[in-house]
Scaffold this motif. Sequence first.
Motif, mmCIF file in Angstrom:
data_model
loop_
_atom_site.group_PDB
_atom_site.id
_atom_site.type_symbol
_atom_site.label_atom_id
_atom_site.label_comp_id
_atom_site.label_asym_id
_atom_site.label_seq_id
_atom_site.Cartn_x
_atom_site.Cartn_y
_atom_site.Cartn_z
ATOM 1 N N MET A 1 -0.780 2.072 4.924
ATOM 2 C CA MET A 1 -0.263 3.092 5.816
ATOM 3 C C MET A 1 1.126 3.510 5.332
ATOM 4 O O MET A 1 1.959 2.667 5.044
ATOM 5 N N THR A 2 1.325 4.813 5.238
ATOM 6 C CA THR A 2 2.641 5.331 4.890
ATOM 7 C C THR A 2 3.167 6.123 6.078
ATOM 8 O O THR A 2 2.461 6.337 7.053
ATOM 9 N N ALA A 62 7.087 11.715 -4.824
ATOM 10 C CA ALA A 62 5.885 11.130 -4.216
ATOM 11 C C ALA A 62 6.088 9.643 -3.922
ATOM 12 O O ALA A 62 5.181 8.827 -4.101
ATOM 13 N N THR A 63 7.265 9.299 -3.447
ATOM 14 C CA THR A 63 7.600 7.897 -3.206
ATOM 15 C C THR A 63 6.734 7.281 -2.115
ATOM 16 O O THR A 63 6.252 6.159 -2.265
ATOM 17 N N THR A 65 3.735 8.161 -1.133
ATOM 18 C CA THR A 65 2.384 7.997 -1.669
ATOM 19 C C THR A 65 2.343 6.811 -2.613
ATOM 20 O O THR A 65 1.415 6.001 -2.576
ATOM 21 N N TRP A 66 3.355 6.673 -3.469
ATOM 22 C CA TRP A 66 3.431 5.558 -4.406
ATOM 23 C C TRP A 66 3.435 4.219 -3.669
ATOM 24 O O TRP A 66 2.739 3.285 -4.070
ATOM 25 N N GLU A 67 4.225 4.137 -2.592
ATOM 26 C CA GLU A 67 4.282 2.883 -1.832
ATOM 27 C C GLU A 67 2.903 2.521 -1.282
ATOM 28 O O GLU A 67 2.457 1.380 -1.397
ATOM 29 N N GLY A 68 2.240 3.474 -0.656
ATOM 30 C CA GLY A 68 0.903 3.221 -0.125
ATOM 31 C C GLY A 68 -0.099 2.954 -1.232
ATOM 32 O O GLY A 68 -0.967 2.078 -1.113
ATOM 33 N N TYR A 69 0.012 3.711 -2.323
ATOM 34 C CA TYR A 69 -0.912 3.567 -3.448
ATOM 35 C C TYR A 69 -0.799 2.170 -4.051
ATOM 36 O O TYR A 69 -1.802 1.490 -4.259
ATOM 37 N N THR A 70 0.414 1.732 -4.343
ATOM 38 C CA THR A 70 0.578 0.432 -4.989
ATOM 39 C C THR A 70 0.152 -0.715 -4.077
ATOM 40 O O THR A 70 -0.403 -1.703 -4.549
ATOM 41 N N GLN A 71 0.389 -0.591 -2.788
ATOM 42 C CA GLN A 71 -0.061 -1.627 -1.852
ATOM 43 C C GLN A 71 -1.586 -1.695 -1.811
ATOM 44 O O GLN A 71 -2.172 -2.779 -1.862
#
Length: 82
Positions: A1-2, A62-63, A65-71
């Motif tokens: 979740m972002t 896209a920070t 999105t990156w946080e959610g993507y990497t998690q």
Amino acid sequence: MTRFGNVQVQITVENGKITGADVLQVPWNDRHDQMINSQAVPVYNQEAVDAQSAQIDVVSGATYTWEGYTQSLQSAIDQANL
């Protein structure tokens, strides 16, 4: 979740290696989300395969999105026991 919505990543694994990464869910609520994520997601997908890990670089702008993507990517990697 972002902050802007959910991000869900699915990986394809062959012979113990990530051969593909696809986003099943990403914020797509407005033109801004669409512009950012249409550019960032393909980069993240390719970096996931290249890095063979969730240690990928952030795309400028896209920070979240990156946080959610990497998690989500790390979760998929853990579930695949890689």
